[in-house]
Design an enzyme around this catalytic site. Structure first.
Site, PDB file in Angstrom:
ATOM      1  N   LYS A  55     -41.424  -0.996  26.603  1.00 26.03           N
ATOM      2  CA  LYS A  55     -42.207  -1.763  25.620  1.00 26.03           C
ATOM      3  C   LYS A  55     -43.637  -1.225  25.597  1.00 26.03           C
ATOM      4  O   LYS A  55     -44.254  -1.073  26.657  1.00 26.03           O
ATOM      5  CB  LYS A  55     -42.217  -3.243  25.991  1.00 26.03           C
ATOM      6  CG  LYS A  55     -40.892  -3.916  25.734  1.00 26.03           C
ATOM      7  CD  LYS A  55     -40.968  -5.410  25.899  1.00 26.03           C
ATOM      8  CE  LYS A  55     -39.647  -6.051  25.505  1.00 26.03           C
ATOM      9  NZ  LYS A  55     -38.443  -5.433  26.066  1.00 26.03           N
ATOM     10  N   ASP A  67     -38.770   0.014  22.739  1.00 33.40           N
ATOM     11  CA  ASP A  67     -38.321  -1.300  22.258  1.00 33.40           C
ATOM     12  C   ASP A  67     -39.237  -1.746  21.115  1.00 33.40           C
ATOM     13  O   ASP A  67     -40.396  -1.338  21.041  1.00 33.40           O
ATOM     14  CB  ASP A  67     -38.437  -2.345  23.377  1.00 33.40           C
ATOM     15  CG  ASP A  67     -37.330  -2.205  24.426  1.00 33.40           C
ATOM     16  OD1 ASP A  67     -36.289  -1.604  24.125  1.00 33.40           O
ATOM     17  OD2 ASP A  67     -37.526  -2.713  25.540  1.00 33.40           O
ATOM     18  N   MET A  68     -38.702  -2.609  20.242  1.00 31.65           N
ATOM     19  CA  MET A  68     -39.553  -3.162  19.171  1.00 31.65           C
ATOM     20  C   MET A  68     -39.907  -4.601  19.537  1.00 31.65           C
ATOM     21  O   MET A  68     -39.029  -5.411  19.796  1.00 31.65           O
ATOM     22  CB  MET A  68     -38.831  -3.103  17.828  1.00 31.65           C
ATOM     23  CG  MET A  68     -39.724  -3.446  16.650  1.00 31.65           C
ATOM     24  SD  MET A  68     -41.186  -2.385  16.492  1.00 31.65           S
ATOM     25  CE  MET A  68     -40.506  -0.953  15.663  1.00 31.65           C
ATOM     26  N   GLN A  94     -35.329  -3.662  13.733  1.00 32.60           N
ATOM     27  CA  GLN A  94     -34.778  -5.034  13.742  1.00 32.60           C
ATOM     28  C   GLN A  94     -34.305  -5.421  12.334  1.00 32.60           C
ATOM     29  O   GLN A  94     -35.084  -5.367  11.374  1.00 32.60           O
ATOM     30  CB  GLN A  94     -35.877  -6.013  14.182  1.00 32.60           C
ATOM     31  CG  GLN A  94     -36.407  -5.750  15.584  1.00 32.60           C
ATOM     32  CD  GLN A  94     -37.836  -6.223  15.772  1.00 32.60           C
ATOM     33  OE1 GLN A  94     -38.665  -6.096  14.860  1.00 32.60           O
ATOM     34  NE2 GLN A  94     -38.152  -6.751  16.938  1.00 32.60           N
ATOM     35  N   ARG A 137     -32.204   2.732  17.565  1.00 31.57           N
ATOM     36  CA  ARG A 137     -31.405   1.621  18.103  1.00 31.57           C
ATOM     37  C   ARG A 137     -31.552   0.460  17.131  1.00 31.57           C
ATOM     38  O   ARG A 137     -32.666  -0.020  16.900  1.00 31.57           O
ATOM     39  CB  ARG A 137     -31.937   1.234  19.479  1.00 31.57           C
ATOM     40  CG  ARG A 137     -31.270  -0.009  20.050  1.00 31.57           C
ATOM     41  CD  ARG A 137     -31.850  -0.350  21.421  1.00 31.57           C
ATOM     42  NE  ARG A 137     -31.517   0.676  22.392  1.00 31.57           N
ATOM     43  CZ  ARG A 137     -32.210   0.884  23.527  1.00 31.57           C
ATOM     44  NH1 ARG A 137     -33.256   0.152  23.809  1.00 31.57           N
ATOM     45  NH2 ARG A 137     -31.840   1.828  24.366  1.00 31.57           N
ATOM     46  N   LYS A 154     -30.714  -6.970  15.869  1.00 28.71           N
ATOM     47  CA  LYS A 154     -31.005  -8.013  14.868  1.00 28.71           C
ATOM     48  C   LYS A 154     -32.457  -8.481  14.961  1.00 28.71           C
ATOM     49  O   LYS A 154     -33.081  -8.798  13.958  1.00 28.71           O
ATOM     50  CB  LYS A 154     -30.058  -9.193  15.056  1.00 28.71           C
ATOM     51  CG  LYS A 154     -28.621  -8.874  14.682  1.00 28.71           C
ATOM     52  CD  LYS A 154     -27.731 -10.097  14.720  1.00 28.71           C
ATOM     53  CE  LYS A 154     -26.271  -9.717  14.486  1.00 28.71           C
ATOM     54  NZ  LYS A 154     -25.358 -10.853  14.648  1.00 28.71           N
ATOM     55  N   ALA A 190     -35.312 -10.348  18.162  1.00 30.19           N
ATOM     56  CA  ALA A 190     -35.258 -11.441  19.146  1.00 30.19           C
ATOM     57  C   ALA A 190     -36.478 -12.357  19.148  1.00 30.19           C
ATOM     58  O   ALA A 190     -36.557 -13.248  19.975  1.00 30.19           O
ATOM     59  CB  ALA A 190     -35.083 -10.836  20.539  1.00 30.19           C
ATOM     60  N   ARG A 224     -33.087 -14.680  25.966  1.00 32.14           N
ATOM     61  CA  ARG A 224     -31.619 -14.727  26.073  1.00 32.14           C
ATOM     62  C   ARG A 224     -31.132 -16.169  25.946  1.00 32.14           C
ATOM     63  O   ARG A 224     -30.095 -16.433  25.360  1.00 32.14           O
ATOM     64  CB  ARG A 224     -31.137 -14.140  27.414  1.00 32.14           C
ATOM     65  CG  ARG A 224     -31.511 -12.696  27.665  1.00 32.14           C
ATOM     66  CD  ARG A 224     -30.940 -11.684  26.719  1.00 32.14           C
ATOM     67  NE  ARG A 224     -31.484 -11.531  25.396  1.00 32.14           N
ATOM     68  CZ  ARG A 224     -32.581 -10.837  25.056  1.00 32.14           C
ATOM     69  NH1 ARG A 224     -33.298 -10.241  25.969  1.00 32.14           N
ATOM     70  NH2 ARG A 224     -32.949 -10.739  23.796  1.00 32.14           N
TER      71      ARG A 224
HETATM   72  P1  FDA Z   1     -25.633 -12.645  17.625  1.00 32.93           P
HETATM   73  O1  FDA Z   1     -26.875 -13.324  18.072  1.00 32.93           O
HETATM   74  O2  FDA Z   1     -25.070 -12.998  16.296  1.00 32.93           O
HETATM   75  O3  FDA Z   1     -24.539 -12.845  18.742  1.00 32.93           O
HETATM   76  C1  FDA Z   1     -23.192 -12.409  18.574  1.00 32.93           C
HETATM   77  C2  FDA Z   1     -22.399 -12.846  19.786  1.00 32.93           C
HETATM   78  O4  FDA Z   1     -22.894 -12.174  20.939  1.00 32.93           O
HETATM   79  C3  FDA Z   1     -22.522 -14.314  20.134  1.00 32.93           C
HETATM   80  O5  FDA Z   1     -21.603 -15.084  19.414  1.00 32.93           O
HETATM   81  C4  FDA Z   1     -22.248 -14.303  21.619  1.00 32.93           C
HETATM   82  O6  FDA Z   1     -20.867 -14.189  21.876  1.00 32.93           O
HETATM   83  C5  FDA Z   1     -22.904 -13.040  22.062  1.00 32.93           C
HETATM   84  N1  FDA Z   1     -24.311 -13.242  22.497  1.00 32.93           N
HETATM   85  C6  FDA Z   1     -25.428 -12.876  21.819  1.00 32.93           C
HETATM   86  N2  FDA Z   1     -26.532 -13.172  22.526  1.00 32.93           N
HETATM   87  C7  FDA Z   1     -26.112 -13.761  23.661  1.00 32.93           C
HETATM   88  C8  FDA Z   1     -26.769 -14.290  24.807  1.00 32.93           C
HETATM   89  N3  FDA Z   1     -28.090 -14.281  24.910  1.00 32.93           N
HETATM   90  N4  FDA Z   1     -26.015 -14.816  25.787  1.00 32.93           N
HETATM   91  C9  FDA Z   1     -24.651 -14.835  25.703  1.00 32.93           C
HETATM   92  N5  FDA Z   1     -23.975 -14.334  24.659  1.00 32.93           N
HETATM   93  C10 FDA Z   1     -24.685 -13.808  23.639  1.00 32.93           C
HETATM   94  N6  FDA Z   1     -34.478  -7.315  20.129  1.00 32.93           N
HETATM   95  C11 FDA Z   1     -35.720  -7.010  19.715  1.00 32.93           C
HETATM   96  O7  FDA Z   1     -36.342  -7.782  18.975  1.00 32.93           O
HETATM   97  N7  FDA Z   1     -36.308  -5.844  20.112  1.00 32.93           N
HETATM   98  C12 FDA Z   1     -35.673  -4.927  20.892  1.00 32.93           C
HETATM   99  O8  FDA Z   1     -36.228  -3.894  21.229  1.00 32.93           O
HETATM  100  C13 FDA Z   1     -34.339  -5.234  21.320  1.00 32.93           C
HETATM  101  N8  FDA Z   1     -33.634  -4.375  22.100  1.00 32.93           N
HETATM  102  C14 FDA Z   1     -32.290  -4.605  22.327  1.00 32.93           C
HETATM  103  C15 FDA Z   1     -31.519  -3.634  22.977  1.00 32.93           C
HETATM  104  C16 FDA Z   1     -30.150  -3.828  23.112  1.00 32.93           C
HETATM  105  C17 FDA Z   1     -29.323  -2.756  23.783  1.00 32.93           C
HETATM  106  C18 FDA Z   1     -29.528  -5.017  22.623  1.00 32.93           C
HETATM  107  C19 FDA Z   1     -28.050  -5.230  22.729  1.00 32.93           C
HETATM  108  C20 FDA Z   1     -30.307  -5.988  22.034  1.00 32.93           C
HETATM  109  C21 FDA Z   1     -31.684  -5.800  21.887  1.00 32.93           C
HETATM  110  N9  FDA Z   1     -32.485  -6.778  21.297  1.00 32.93           N
HETATM  111  C22 FDA Z   1     -33.777  -6.461  20.919  1.00 32.93           C
HETATM  112  C23 FDA Z   1     -31.955  -8.170  21.120  1.00 32.93           C
HETATM  113  C24 FDA Z   1     -31.343  -8.378  19.736  1.00 32.93           C
HETATM  114  O9  FDA Z   1     -32.351  -8.339  18.762  1.00 32.93           O
HETATM  115  C25 FDA Z   1     -30.614  -9.730  19.636  1.00 32.93           C
HETATM  116  O10 FDA Z   1     -31.527 -10.766  19.866  1.00 32.93           O
HETATM  117  C26 FDA Z   1     -29.446  -9.886  20.595  1.00 32.93           C
HETATM  118  O11 FDA Z   1     -28.756  -8.695  20.758  1.00 32.93           O
HETATM  119  C27 FDA Z   1     -28.447 -10.954  20.074  1.00 32.93           C
HETATM  120  O12 FDA Z   1     -27.955 -10.587  18.829  1.00 32.93           O
HETATM  121  P2  FDA Z   1     -26.469 -10.027  18.533  1.00 32.93           P
HETATM  122  O13 FDA Z   1     -26.625  -8.786  17.729  1.00 32.93           O
HETATM  123  O14 FDA Z   1     -25.737  -9.857  19.783  1.00 32.93           O
HETATM  124  O15 FDA Z   1     -25.833 -11.075  17.567  1.00 32.93           O
END
Ligand code: FDA
Length: 311
Positions: free
Chosen positions: A98, A132-133, A163, A184, A187, A189, A294
């Site tokens: 970061k 990271d973003m 994102q 990368r 969605k 966070a 998370r």
């Molecule tokens: P979604 O939130 O729709 O979740 C889909 C499914 O995944 C859920 O139904 C559940 O089963 C599972 N799941 C998701 N989150 C969970 C959790 N916390 N605990 C348990 N199960 C969960 N964001 C950002 O703003 N800047 C960044 O640099 C990064 N970097 C990054 C790196 C990597 C490798 C990953 C995988 C993610 C990030 N993120 C991130 C986080 C990302 O933006 C996002 O918040 C999470 O990945 C959750 O979104 P999903 O795409 O999983 O979909």
């Protein structure tokens, strides 16, 4: 449950709450579901285990929003030690960083200098550093820093996160695709206002597909561009598998990525199917904001936390 999400994202930046949570032994224990450990040795042990299961890794030394030069320097030194440990232990791992941890909010030049040192060492062991973003006040400076490192300083081992919740990401993705960058796609966070980010989850999910397609578009020149599909969303993963098969996107142009402790079953399944599957492994003592994000993502995690706290 957008209200719960907002509450936990707000708490993720609250100092009083942080002091309470990090000093509470049970929350430290629960945080271990998402964090590999507080020390580099613990993190290396986790990487070895993941590598043995056929999973690739990217390391994240937890930390963000540092306000003192000494903290930024210590974080940079921590990354240099992590890269040494990756080489010494012969594990397969990239690193994720970061920029506010590297001092971006103190001085962009300080941050650039720290990134230069990290990228130089990563280059020497032939590994990638992904930036990271963070939240939207840093989007433009993060992209600018990425471009300076890549184009002006000529590092070819640097990647960047995009994102899908930001309206601007479509343009950013087109620019990065044309550059042939390593991107990368996640969605997003953080808590962002509706003026700059899709408020509805369904639109964030739909934009994820649009952005991935921009990258996969076979009419664009094959210029080394590489896409990390960073998501645990099974619908998106299924779509990506079908899309890449139908459009003959070679498997060496993309990979799947997930966070440590989330959907480990799916991680192993994708690796078994022959896809590159990379796990983002965070470690270190500054786990509070990461842990709260998370919890914000999934109400079930809050129930999991509560049930452990009151056991
Ligand atoms: P979604 O939130 O729709 O979740 C889909 C499914 O995944 C859920 O139904 C559940 O089963 C599972 N799941 C998701 N989150 C969970 C959790 N916390 N605990 C348990 N199960 C969960 N964001 C950002 O703003 N800047 C960044 O640099 C990064 N970097 C990054 C790196 C990597 C490798 C990953 C995988 C993610 C990030 N993120 C991130 C986080 C990302 O933006 C996002 O918040 C999470 O990945 C959750 O979104 P999903 O795409 O999983 O979909």
């Amino acid at each position: 449950m957008p209200l719960l999400r907002d509450l936990f994202l707000k708490l993720s930046t609250n100092k009083l709450m942080r002091d309470f949570v990090v000093n509470f032994p049970l929350s430290c224990r629960v945080s271990r579901r998402f964090v590999a450990g507080e020390t580099l040795d613990e993190a290396i042990a986790v990487v070895k285990k993941l590598n043995a299961q056929g999973l690739a890794v990217t390391f994240d030394l937890l930390g963000e929003s540092v306000s003192q030069e000494s903290e930024a320097r210590a974080a940079k030194d921590g990354y240099l030690r992590a890269l040494d440990a990756i080489a010494a232990n012969r594990v397969s791992s990239q690193v994720s960083v970061k920029l506010t941890q590297m001092g971006l909010a103190i001085s962009p030049d300080l941050c650039l200098d720290h990134m230069r040192q990290i990228l130089r060492k990563a280059k020497a062991i032939d590994t990638l550093v992904t930036i990271d973003m963070e939240d939207s006040p840093y989007t433009q400076t993060t992209l600018d820093t990425f471009k300076t490192l890549r184009d002006a300083m000529r590092f070819d081992n640097v990647g960047i996160v995009i994102q899908s919740y930001l309206y601007r990401s479509e343009k950013d993705m087109q620019m990065l695709r044309a550059l042939g960058a390593n991107v990368r796609l996640c969605k997003g966070a953080y808590k962002e206002p509706a003026e700059i980010a899709f408020p509805e989850k369904k639109d964030v999910d739909a934009n994820y597909l649009t952005l991935a397609q921009i990258f996969f578009d076979s009419s664009s020149p094959a210029n080394g561009a590489y896409l990390d599909l960073a998501t645990h969303d099974e619908k998106i993963i299924k779509w990506a598998k079908e899309y890449t098969t139908r459009h003959n996107v070679p498997r060496d142009r993309f990979e799947f990525q997930m966070l440590y402790g989330i959907r480990s079953d799916l991680q192993r399944q994708l690796a078994r199917e022959g896809y590159t599957m990379r796990v983002y492994v965070p470690y270190g003592t500054h786990w509070y904001p990461y842990f709260m994000r998370r919890l914000a993502e999934r109400p079930a995690n809050v129930i999991f936390l509560m049930s452990n706290l009151f056991k």
